[in-house]
Design a protein around this motif. Structure first.
Motif: not given
Length: 234
Positions: A103-109, A119-122, A128-134, A170-179
């Protein structure tokens, strides 16, 4: 993600100097491979394991062959090329295989962020959504039927957890993704027996709102696909 050409196999003699490995090909030739994984590679580099490697056509490379996968003597496949993890996650997000990140329109690495020069991976964004740091972490350590992260003490990984917690504050989403890049792993835990500081921080940041998701890759000498969600166990 399909490999441009099917990987070739050889038998591991030894890994050394972190970046190099010697192997024996089926016709008896000894090759030196480049190893992109500078970590401990515990359980991923035992002499006698089958190594699956790619070959570059770039004449400027000192070592034309790159170690991509290990096939252990127990029959498990492991992606040991740590450079592949982010590419796999990016592909999975773009193809909608990770619903938690849809549901996000932009993905930057590799976006600079935080107070500790990270540096955040993504970074995922939508109007209309909080930024999501992955933050992506590859998991290859298997012990007693469970996967663990990290496989060595990681000050850098500890920093990343603090940065993610700061983003939540700070009000954003933060996700730790184990691959999970090991076919024998079906559940994952923080490796308290290896890095107790990381494990304590891992528990703390989850309580503060950092999300943890875990996806396992299907691995073969022709392709790797990140597609199966598995459990994270405390």
């Amino acid at each position: 993600m399909r490999f441009p050409m099917p990987l070739q196999s050889a038998i591991l003699i030894k890994r050394y100097k972190r970046f190099l490995a010697d192997v024996t090909t089926p016709d008896g030739q000894i090759l030196t491979l480049h190893c992109a994984n500078t970590g401990a590679m515990t359980g991923c580099a035992e002499p006698g394991d089958t190594v699956w490697y790619s070959t570059s056509s770039n004449p400027k490379r000192k070592y034309a062959h790159s170690w991509e996968l290990t096939e252990t003597q127990a029959g498990d496949f492991i992606c040991v090329n740590t450079l592949q993890a982010n590419a796999l996650v990016k592909e999975a997000i773009e193809l909608g295989r990770i619903p938690e990140l849809a549901g996000y329109s932009s993905l930057r690495g590799e976006v600079r962020y935080g107070e500790e020069n990270s540096r955040i991976d993504f970074l995922l964004q939508h109007d209309d959504k909080p930024d999501c740091y992955v933050e992506v972490k590859s998991v290859t350590l298997l012990e007693q039927s469970r996967g663990y992260f990290p496989d060595a003490v990681t000050v850098r990984g500890q920093k990343h957890l603090r940065e993610l917690q700061s983003m939540v504050e700070q009000g954003h989403r933060a996700v730790l993704l184990f691959a999970v890049l090991h076919s024998g792993i079906d559940q994952v835990s923080a490796a308290r027996h290896i890095d107790p500081v990381y494990a304590t921080l891992f528990e703390q940041v989850q309580k503060q709102g950092v999300e943890v998701v875990c996806y396992k890759a299907k691995l073969s000498p022709t392709e790797i696909i990140l597609q199966e969600q598995i459990s994270v166990i405390s």
